[in-house]
Structures are given as structure tokens and as C-alpha cells.
Design a protein around this motif. Structure first.
Motif, short mmCIF file in Angstrom:
data_model
loop_
_atom_site.label_atom_id
_atom_site.label_comp_id
_atom_site.label_asym_id
_atom_site.label_seq_id
_atom_site.Cartn_x
_atom_site.Cartn_y
_atom_site.Cartn_z
N ALA A 129 0.84 -1.20 0.00
CA ALA A 129 0.00 0.00 0.00
C ALA A 129 0.87 1.24 0.00
O ALA A 129 2.04 1.20 0.39
CB ALA A 129 -0.89 0.02 1.25
N ARG A 135 -9.08 8.73 -1.62
CA ARG A 135 -10.18 9.69 -1.47
C ARG A 135 -11.04 9.60 -2.72
O ARG A 135 -10.51 9.52 -3.84
CB ARG A 135 -9.59 11.10 -1.33
N LEU A 180 -6.62 7.52 -5.64
CA LEU A 180 -5.53 7.92 -4.75
C LEU A 180 -5.62 9.44 -4.56
O LEU A 180 -6.03 10.16 -5.46
CB LEU A 180 -4.18 7.54 -5.36
N TRP A 184 -3.13 11.43 -4.33
CA TRP A 184 -1.84 12.06 -4.70
C TRP A 184 -1.41 11.48 -6.03
O TRP A 184 -1.97 10.49 -6.52
CB TRP A 184 -0.79 11.74 -3.63
N ARG A 187 -13.39 -5.17 -5.04
CA ARG A 187 -14.05 -4.80 -6.29
C ARG A 187 -13.97 -3.29 -6.55
O ARG A 187 -13.77 -2.85 -7.69
CB ARG A 187 -15.51 -5.27 -6.22
N ARG A 188 -14.07 -2.48 -5.50
CA ARG A 188 -14.03 -1.04 -5.72
C ARG A 188 -12.65 -0.59 -6.21
O ARG A 188 -12.54 0.25 -7.11
CB ARG A 188 -14.42 -0.30 -4.43
N SER A 196 -21.12 -9.77 -4.83
CA SER A 196 -22.22 -9.74 -5.80
C SER A 196 -22.47 -11.15 -6.32
O SER A 196 -21.58 -12.01 -6.28
CB SER A 196 -21.90 -8.79 -6.95
N LEU A 233 -14.80 -13.32 -5.65
CA LEU A 233 -14.39 -14.34 -4.69
C LEU A 233 -14.64 -13.84 -3.28
O LEU A 233 -14.69 -12.63 -3.05
CB LEU A 233 -12.89 -14.61 -4.83
N ASN A 234 -14.74 -14.77 -2.32
CA ASN A 234 -14.67 -14.34 -0.93
C ASN A 234 -13.23 -14.54 -0.45
O ASN A 234 -12.37 -15.05 -1.17
CB ASN A 234 -15.70 -15.06 -0.05
N GLY A 293 -8.69 -2.30 -1.43
CA GLY A 293 -8.54 -1.08 -0.67
C GLY A 293 -8.81 -1.26 0.83
O GLY A 293 -8.46 -2.29 1.42
N GLY A 294 -9.42 -0.24 1.40
CA GLY A 294 -9.56 -0.18 2.84
C GLY A 294 -10.28 -1.37 3.44
O GLY A 294 -9.83 -1.94 4.45
N GLU A 295 -11.39 -1.78 2.84
CA GLU A 295 -12.14 -2.91 3.40
C GLU A 295 -11.30 -4.18 3.37
O GLU A 295 -11.35 -5.00 4.28
CB GLU A 295 -13.43 -3.16 2.59
N ILE A 296 -10.54 -4.32 2.31
CA ILE A 296 -9.78 -5.56 2.11
C ILE A 296 -8.56 -5.58 3.03
O ILE A 296 -8.27 -6.61 3.64
CB ILE A 296 -9.38 -5.68 0.62
N TYR A 297 -7.86 -4.46 3.19
CA TYR A 297 -6.74 -4.44 4.14
C TYR A 297 -7.25 -4.80 5.54
O TYR A 297 -6.63 -5.57 6.26
CB TYR A 297 -6.08 -3.06 4.19
N1 LIG Z 1 -3.03 3.85 -1.45
C1 LIG Z 1 -3.11 2.57 -1.80
O1 LIG Z 1 -2.11 1.84 -1.79
C2 LIG Z 1 -4.43 2.01 -2.23
C3 LIG Z 1 -4.53 0.68 -2.66
C4 LIG Z 1 -5.77 0.18 -3.03
C5 LIG Z 1 -6.89 1.01 -2.97
N2 LIG Z 1 -6.76 2.28 -2.54
C6 LIG Z 1 -7.93 3.16 -2.43
O2 LIG Z 1 -8.89 2.54 -1.57
C7 LIG Z 1 -10.18 3.00 -1.94
C8 LIG Z 1 -11.09 1.80 -2.16
O3 LIG Z 1 -11.20 1.07 -0.94
P1 LIG Z 1 -12.65 0.64 -0.37
O4 LIG Z 1 -12.47 0.24 1.05
O5 LIG Z 1 -13.65 1.69 -0.69
O6 LIG Z 1 -13.05 -0.60 -1.29
P2 LIG Z 1 -12.25 -1.97 -1.61
O7 LIG Z 1 -11.71 -2.53 -0.34
O8 LIG Z 1 -11.35 -1.78 -2.77
O9 LIG Z 1 -13.45 -2.89 -2.16
C9 LIG Z 1 -14.60 -3.10 -1.39
C10 LIG Z 1 -15.45 -4.14 -2.06
O10 LIG Z 1 -14.83 -5.41 -1.95
C11 LIG Z 1 -15.83 -6.41 -1.82
N3 LIG Z 1 -15.64 -7.07 -0.53
C12 LIG Z 1 -15.33 -6.52 0.66
N4 LIG Z 1 -15.25 -7.45 1.62
C13 LIG Z 1 -15.52 -8.65 1.01
C14 LIG Z 1 -15.59 -9.98 1.48
N5 LIG Z 1 -15.38 -10.30 2.76
N6 LIG Z 1 -15.91 -10.96 0.58
C15 LIG Z 1 -16.13 -10.66 -0.71
N7 LIG Z 1 -16.08 -9.40 -1.20
C16 LIG Z 1 -15.77 -8.41 -0.35
C17 LIG Z 1 -17.16 -5.70 -1.93
O11 LIG Z 1 -17.50 -5.71 -3.32
P3 LIG Z 1 -19.05 -5.74 -3.82
O12 LIG Z 1 -19.59 -4.39 -3.48
O13 LIG Z 1 -18.93 -5.99 -5.29
O14 LIG Z 1 -19.72 -6.85 -3.08
C18 LIG Z 1 -16.84 -4.30 -1.46
O15 LIG Z 1 -17.73 -3.33 -1.93
C19 LIG Z 1 -9.99 3.85 -3.17
O16 LIG Z 1 -9.91 5.23 -2.79
C20 LIG Z 1 -8.65 3.39 -3.73
O17 LIG Z 1 -8.01 4.37 -4.51
C21 LIG Z 1 -5.56 2.80 -2.19
#
Ligand SMILES: NC(=O)c1ccc[n+]([C@@H]2O[C@H](COP(=O)([O-])OP(=O)(O)OC[C@H]3O[C@@H](n4cnc5c(N)ncnc54)[C@H](OP(=O)(O)O)[C@@H]3O)[C@@H](O)[C@H]2O)c1
Length: 151
Positions: free
Chosen positions: A7, A17, A21, A23, A45-46, A66, A72-73, A94-98
Motif C-alpha cells: 500500500a 479519497r 488515490l 496524490w 471490487r471497488r 455480488s 471471490l470471498n 482497498g480499505g475494506e480488504i486491508y
Molecule cells: N493507497 C493505496 O495503496 C491504495 C490501494 C488500493 C486502494 N486504494 C484506495 O482505496 C479505496 C477503495 O477502498 P474501499 O475500502 O472503498 O473498497 P475496496 O476494499 O477496494 O473494495 C470493497 C469491495 O470489496 C468487496 N468485498 C469486501 N469485503 C468482502 C468480502 N469479505 N468478501 C467478498 N467481497 C468483499 C465488496 O464488493 P461488492 O460491493 O462488489 O460486493 C466491497 O464493496 C480507493 O480510494 C482506492 O483508490 C488505495
């Protein structure tokens, strides 16, 4: 199999944001490309939909709840790695996945972006979770790559 979070974070662990990103750091984008080339990435996915280009040379496993059958889960994504005998998978946000994959990860590589960027998405503060910063490498005079390990 090692799971490594990769990250770029500002000093408040902000990562983005408005689904992008906050920046523009070409040196970090080049580092990301070099570090991830040929690797398997897990991403939400986001984040996947926010990518400006396809990540050629990388295998991307997209997490989604979806029901269209393409997502995938978490367990299924990790199983893909085990089934393919991988030594490492990279968790790319992104945030949810980390947040959800942090308990499964042992390593993290953070490009520290100087400053604070009014982010709306964050990765967990690894220091508060008991991780240890064990090495740093200068990427540019202003960008540092931090190597973290779970203690
Ligand atoms: N600075 C960095 O290094 C970096 C890296 C990556 C991303 N980012 C930023 O992070 C932001 C996006 O992060 P985010 O938290 O909004 O979204 P995210 O983590 O990228 O994706 C969230 C999506 O992942 C799916 N999901 C989440 N948990 C799940 C699970 N347990 N099982 C299956 N699917 C799951 C869902 O998709 P569905 O809605 O399709 O169900 C959920 O809407 C953006 O601003 C991006 O630019 C930054």
C-alpha cells in the motif's frame, strides 16, 4: 504461503479519497508495477474498478459479494494461492480488504507518502495492531518504503 499487504499511505494511514488515490507519485506507481509484476494480487471490487489501466503481467483475484459469479470471498482467494502452490500473494487494497485480511497477513510494504491528504479511506494503523517496522528503504529523496512484520 506468505500474505503481504502492499500500500501507499499518508502519515495518517490514509490510502485514498473519492475512490482514487489522493496524490500523484509516479515513482511509487513504478515501484508498484515492479514489485507486483508476475505476482498474484488480491483486491476489492471497488479498487479493481478504480484502476486506470489493466495491470498486465499480474493475476488479479477480485473480492466481491455480488451474485454475478465473478467475485471471490476471502477464503476462496487464499485457497487459489494454496491450490497453485504460490509462495506469496499480495494484498493490494482497498480499505475494506486491508482491514479484513490483516489478520491473515504477516508482512506489509508501505510506501509512506509525506503529508496528509484528507483521505476518506484508510488502512489499519499497523503500529497500533502490534506490528513492527523492521526496515526502511529510500525510494526517492522524499518517499520511503517501510517493511513491516507482524510480531
Ligand atoms: N493507497 C493505496 O495503496 C491504495 C490501494 C488500493 C486502494 N486504494 C484506495 O482505496 C479505496 C477503495 O477502498 P474501499 O475500502 O472503498 O473498497 P475496496 O476494499 O477496494 O473494495 C470493497 C469491495 O470489496 C468487496 N468485498 C469486501 N469485503 C468482502 C468480502 N469479505 N468478501 C467478498 N467481497 C468483499 C465488496 O464488493 P461488492 O460491493 O462488489 O460486493 C466491497 O464493496 C480507493 O480510494 C482506492 O483508490 C488505495
Amino acid at each position: 504461503m506468505k500474505l503481504t499487504m502492499i500500500a501507499a499511505c499518508d502519515r495518517a494511514w490514509g490510502i485514498g479519497r473519492a475512490n482514487s488515490l489522493g496524490w500523484h507519485e509516479p515513482a511509487d506507481l513504478a515501484h508498484f508495477k515492479q514489485r507486483t509484476m508476475g505476482q498474484h494480487l488480491i483486491m476489492g471490487r471497488r479498487t479493481f474498478e478504480s484502476l486506470p489501466t489493466t495491470l498486465r503481467g499480474r493475476t488479479i483475484h477480485v473480492l466481491s459479494r455480488s451474485e454475478d459469479g465473478n467475485g471471490l470471498n476471502i477464503q476462496a482467494a487464499i485457497e487459489v494461492g494454496h491450490d497453485n502452490g504460490l509462495s506469496e500473494m499480495l494484498v493490494a487494497g482497498g480499505g475494506e480488504i486491508y482491514r479484513q485480511l490483516e489478520p491473515f497477513c504477516s508482512h506489509a510494504e508501505i510506501t509512506r507518502i509525506p503529508g496528509q491528504f484528507n483521505c476518506d479511506t484508510f488502512m489499519p494503523n499497523l503500529s497500533e495492531l502490534g506490528w513492527r517496522l523492521f526496515a526502511e528503504k529510500l525510494l526517492t529523496p522524499t518517499l520511503i518504503i517501510e517493511f513491516w512484520r507482524k510480531v
